[in-house]
Design a protein around this motif. Structure first.
Motif, PDB file in Angstrom:
ATOM      1  N   THR A 149      40.863  42.886 -86.023  1.00 41.00           N
ATOM      2  CA  THR A 149      41.436  43.944 -85.193  1.00 41.00           C
ATOM      3  C   THR A 149      41.924  43.352 -83.880  1.00 41.00           C
ATOM      4  N   THR A 150      43.187  43.643 -83.555  1.00 41.55           N
ATOM      5  CA  THR A 150      43.738  43.254 -82.259  1.00 41.55           C
ATOM      6  C   THR A 150      43.888  44.500 -81.398  1.00 41.55           C
ATOM      7  N   ILE A 151      43.442  44.414 -80.167  1.00 42.65           N
ATOM      8  CA  ILE A 151      43.478  45.552 -79.238  1.00 42.65           C
ATOM      9  C   ILE A 151      44.563  45.327 -78.193  1.00 42.65           C
ATOM     10  N   LEU A 152      45.420  46.329 -78.031  1.00 43.06           N
ATOM     11  CA  LEU A 152      46.434  46.320 -76.981  1.00 43.06           C
ATOM     12  C   LEU A 152      46.069  47.359 -75.927  1.00 43.06           C
ATOM     13  N   ARG A 153      46.366  47.046 -74.674  1.00 41.54           N
ATOM     14  CA  ARG A 153      46.190  48.017 -73.597  1.00 41.54           C
ATOM     15  C   ARG A 153      47.285  47.810 -72.565  1.00 41.54           C
ATOM     16  N   ASP A 154      48.001  48.895 -72.258  1.00 47.92           N
ATOM     17  CA  ASP A 154      49.070  48.852 -71.253  1.00 47.92           C
ATOM     18  C   ASP A 154      50.085  47.752 -71.554  1.00 47.92           C
ATOM     19  N   GLY A 155      50.420  47.598 -72.839  1.00 43.63           N
ATOM     20  CA  GLY A 155      51.451  46.640 -73.218  1.00 43.63           C
ATOM     21  C   GLY A 155      51.005  45.199 -73.265  1.00 43.63           C
ATOM     22  N   ARG A 156      49.713  44.932 -73.147  1.00 45.63           N
ATOM     23  CA  ARG A 156      49.190  43.571 -73.157  1.00 45.63           C
ATOM     24  C   ARG A 156      48.161  43.383 -74.277  1.00 45.63           C
ATOM     25  N   THR A 157      48.050  42.154 -74.757  1.00 47.53           N
ATOM     26  CA  THR A 157      46.997  41.816 -75.712  1.00 47.53           C
ATOM     27  C   THR A 157      45.675  41.669 -74.962  1.00 47.53           C
ATOM     28  N   ILE A 158      44.670  42.429 -75.375  1.00 47.55           N
ATOM     29  CA  ILE A 158      43.360  42.353 -74.730  1.00 47.55           C
ATOM     30  C   ILE A 158      42.453  41.370 -75.461  1.00 47.55           C
ATOM     31  N   GLU A 159      42.345  41.527 -76.784  1.00 50.02           N
ATOM     32  CA  GLU A 159      41.479  40.628 -77.555  1.00 50.02           C
ATOM     33  C   GLU A 159      41.701  40.863 -79.041  1.00 50.02           C
ATOM     34  N   THR A 160      41.268  39.904 -79.826  1.00 49.41           N
ATOM     35  CA  THR A 160      41.287  40.014 -81.282  1.00 49.41           C
ATOM     36  C   THR A 160      39.860  39.827 -81.782  1.00 49.41           C
ATOM     37  N   LEU A 161      39.405  40.780 -82.616  1.00 53.24           N
ATOM     38  CA  LEU A 161      38.013  40.821 -83.049  1.00 53.24           C
ATOM     39  C   LEU A 161      37.896  40.524 -84.544  1.00 53.24           C
ATOM     40  N   ASP A 162      36.915  39.724 -84.901  1.00 50.59           N
ATOM     41  CA  ASP A 162      36.580  39.479 -86.300  1.00 50.59           C
ATOM     42  C   ASP A 162      35.615  40.579 -86.738  1.00 50.59           C
ATOM     43  N   MET A 163      36.080  41.472 -87.627  1.00 51.36           N
ATOM     44  CA  MET A 163      35.304  42.648 -87.979  1.00 51.36           C
ATOM     45  C   MET A 163      34.076  42.313 -88.809  1.00 51.36           C
ATOM     46  N   SER A 164      34.026  41.116 -89.387  1.00 51.65           N
ATOM     47  CA  SER A 164      32.841  40.738 -90.172  1.00 51.65           C
ATOM     48  C   SER A 164      31.637  40.477 -89.275  1.00 51.65           C
ATOM     49  N   ALA A 165      31.863  40.432 -87.953  1.00 55.15           N
ATOM     50  CA  ALA A 165      30.770  40.161 -87.018  1.00 55.15           C
ATOM     51  C   ALA A 165      30.031  41.429 -86.613  1.00 55.15           C
ATOM     52  N   GLY A 166      30.287  42.541 -87.318  1.00 51.75           N
ATOM     53  CA  GLY A 166      29.577  43.785 -87.039  1.00 51.75           C
ATOM     54  C   GLY A 166      30.090  44.519 -85.812  1.00 51.75           C
ATOM     55  N   VAL A 167      31.400  44.524 -85.622  1.00 47.34           N
ATOM     56  CA  VAL A 167      32.006  45.195 -84.466  1.00 47.34           C
ATOM     57  C   VAL A 167      31.796  46.700 -84.581  1.00 47.34           C
ATOM     58  N   THR A 168      31.327  47.324 -83.515  1.00 46.16           N
ATOM     59  CA  THR A 168      31.085  48.771 -83.515  1.00 46.16           C
ATOM     60  C   THR A 168      32.301  49.520 -82.983  1.00 46.16           C
ATOM     61  N   GLU A 169      32.328  50.839 -83.241  1.00 46.19           N
ATOM     62  CA  GLU A 169      33.398  51.671 -82.703  1.00 46.19           C
ATOM     63  C   GLU A 169      33.375  51.658 -81.177  1.00 46.19           C
ATOM     64  N   ASP A 170      32.189  51.692 -80.598  1.00 49.36           N
ATOM     65  CA  ASP A 170      32.090  51.665 -79.134  1.00 49.36           C
ATOM     66  C   ASP A 170      32.655  50.368 -78.564  1.00 49.36           C
ATOM     67  N   ARG A 171      32.482  49.281 -79.304  1.00 51.01           N
ATOM     68  CA  ARG A 171      33.033  47.997 -78.838  1.00 51.01           C
ATOM     69  C   ARG A 171      34.562  48.054 -78.832  1.00 51.01           C
ATOM     70  N   ILE A 172      35.152  48.658 -79.852  1.00 47.29           N
ATOM     71  CA  ILE A 172      36.609  48.791 -79.911  1.00 47.29           C
ATOM     72  C   ILE A 172      37.096  49.707 -78.797  1.00 47.29           C
ATOM     73  N   ILE A 173      36.393  50.804 -78.601  1.00 44.17           N
ATOM     74  CA  ILE A 173      36.774  51.766 -77.559  1.00 44.17           C
ATOM     75  C   ILE A 173      36.767  51.110 -76.185  1.00 44.17           C
ATOM     76  N   ALA A 174      35.746  50.303 -75.917  1.00 40.54           N
ATOM     77  CA  ALA A 174      35.655  49.631 -74.616  1.00 40.54           C
ATOM     78  C   ALA A 174      36.884  48.762 -74.372  1.00 40.54           C
ATOM     79  N   GLY A 175      37.359  48.091 -75.414  1.00 44.34           N
ATOM     80  CA  GLY A 175      38.562  47.286 -75.275  1.00 44.34           C
ATOM     81  C   GLY A 175      39.810  48.129 -75.087  1.00 44.34           C
ATOM     82  N   MET A 176      39.880  49.261 -75.765  1.00 37.28           N
ATOM     83  CA  MET A 176      41.061  50.124 -75.695  1.00 37.28           C
ATOM     84  C   MET A 176      41.234  50.758 -74.322  1.00 37.28           C
TER      85      MET A 176
END
Length: 509
Positions: free
Chosen positions: A213-240
């Motif tokens: 999963t790659t997260i964008l915010r305000d037109g910029r790349t924030i981070e790319t996450l490997d979902m096999s590492a147990g990424v939570t919804e809250d972790r994605i939300i924090a990046g968004m």
């Protein structure tokens, strides 16, 4: 799955006065499902339009490589020749053409310039089998539901020997069953070596299906996450949203008053299917300052109930009684409903809720022009003042109220819809899927607005397909199944399991 099929480096795309993408980088591995997340306006769709050639080379800066080779697409055809196919959120099927004609539109099976219909239908049938759609290829697209239209779009992509499939909000308009089928299909395509890039606001689906999963915010790349590492919804939300959200729903202490609306023994028949009852003997009530939810599976009759109450804007053979502040009222038209202080914000804001080619000012005033008129003349300055007040109060992100509504993000469009109905001074607001298709941050703002409405003494009925949303926002929840109200629970009593029990029953509790 270690080799890279796609790289986008330092992509910058500007529109007049707006930087939509600012030095964005994206790396996609071969044979994976790669999700792209971000709030509305983060640049997700723009990035995919750059990739697919909708925004041609020269309209942006940066570079794209596919299988290590630089790509400079002038249009969609250029990207499709290399196996990149995009399916937009607004499906692009021609309703009056058949499934087979839609699949091969622009790519006809026509040796010598004459369409070979036997080959067309045979190949279409094979593609439909691959996507699990059991329909005759001669069926018109207009006769398909949204879920089947989505599968037809994927079959069309497969006909173009797709290697990289881009899907923009593919499940936004689908029910749970169709969504599950689509996700299973994407897993199957991944197993066949087709790489998928999916844009979605449904974080539970992303956790379920995405490899990366790659997260964008305000037109910029924030981070790319490997979902096999147990990424939570809250972790994605924090990046968004750029911050932790301890609570997805704002705290609210209700102040519930007297009953304002009561519906008794409400029955509605389908206007298109003779003899079919879509709402049967429904009874519910709303009190001032109360947020009431209405849960139900697709086809349960929730929207039909709401629209029929709102000035009989849906249905025939309607019977039952409506009481407002203890007195029976008759609502034969939408105008009657508005005059009695009842508002209905439709689930399809783009088609029925807004005039997308008009500005914010005209949309806000549309349902209550009489408040701004003298002898048929609209006071422009007052109209501007009112709309600008809502722009500021609702935190609508636009430079001014002359901004075209269709250019706003989904969350800001929804705020314009709510502004329109608040301007009518309605004291009963029926909100049908008020957060559909908008991101987590914008949802929080909409929830805060709903709470503010209740704090003003208004009664709010929220129709939603998301059970956590109903439980998190509402003081009391009704459930519907097969056109009947099958139960109600308080917020304290509500659990997804209990609501689902009511939503799958056919007899009233």
């Amino acid at each position: 799955m270690t080799d890279v099929i796609l790289q986008m480096r330092h992509i910058t795309k500007t529109f007049p006065g707006v930087t939509a993408l600012d030095d964005v980088n994206l790396t996609v591995r071969r044979g994976e499902i790669h999700a792209i997340c971000g709030e509305n306006g983060a640049g997700k769709s723009t990035l995919m339009k750059v990739l697919s050639g909708v925004h041609p080379h020269g309209d942006y800066s940066g570079e794209i490589t596919l299988d290590g080779q630089p790509c400079r697409f002038a249009n969609i055809r250029d990207s499709e020749r290399l196996g990149i196919v995009i399916i937009h959120q607004e499906l692009a099927l021609c309703p009056n053409l058949s499934i087979a004609e839609n699949i091969f539109l622009g790519n006809e099976r026509a040796p010598g310039g004459v369409v070979n219909w036997n080959r067309t239908h045979a190949e279409a049938a094979e593609l439909l089998h691959r996507v699990g759609l059991h329909e005759n290829p001669a069926t018109l697209a207009m006769d398909l539901g949204v879920g089947k239209q989505q599968l037809t779009e994927i079959a069309k992509a497969l006909s173009k020997r797709v290697r990289l499939l881009i899907l923009d909000e593919p499940t936004a308009a689908l029910n749970d069953e169709d969504s599950a089928h689509l996700l299973d299909l994407l897993r199957g395509l991944r197993d066949q070596g087709i790489t998928c890039v999916i844009i979605s606001h449904k974080l539970n689906e992303i956790r379920e299906i995405a490899d990366t999963t790659t997260i964008l915010r305000d037109g910029r790349t924030i981070e790319t996450l490997d979902m096999s590492a147990g990424v939570t919804e809250d972790r994605i939300i924090a990046g968004m949203v750029g911050r932790d959200l301890e609570h997805r729903f704002p705290d609210h202490e209700p102040n519930i008053g007297d009953e304002v609306l009561r519906i008794e023994d409400w029955t509605v028949h389908s206007p298109t299917q003779h003899g079919r009852v879509v709402v049967q003997g429904a009874n519910l009530n709303l009190r001032r300052g109360e947020i009431v939810g209405l849960a139900g599976l697709m086809g349960a009759g929730r929207t039909e109930l709401a629209m029929s109450v709102f000035g009989r804007s849906y249905g025939i053979g309607i019977s039952g009684r409506i009481f407002k502040d203890g007195r029976e009222i008759r609502l034969k038209t939408v105008g009657d409903a508005i005059r009695h202080g009842i508002a209905y914000a439709t689930e399809d804001r783009k088609r029925y809720g807004l005039n997308l080619i008009e500005d914010i000012k005209r949309n806000v005033s549309a349902a209550a022009l009489n408040k701004l008129a003298t002898r048929g003349w609209i006071h422009d300055n007052e109209e501007y003042r009112v709309a600008d007040g809502f722009r500021a109060g609702m935190n609508i992100k636009a430079p001014n109220v002359a901004a075209v509504t269709g250019k706003l993000s989904g969350g800001n469009q929804q705020k314009v819809v709510l502004s329109k109905w608040l301007f009518t001074d309605a004291d009963v607001l029926i909100l049908d899927e008020p957060t559909r298709g908008i991101d987590v941050g914008a949802k929080y703002e909409i929830y805060s607005i709903i709470n503010h409405m209740a704090d003003q003494g208004k009664a709010v009925l929220v129709i939603s397909s998301e059970l956590p949303e109903l439980i998190g926002v509402c003081d009391r929840i009704y459930a519907m199944s097969a056109g009947r109200i099958t139960g109600q629970v308080t917020r304290e009593q509500a659990t997804p399991e209990r609501l689902m029990q009511f939503m799958t029953k056919v007899k009233e509790q």
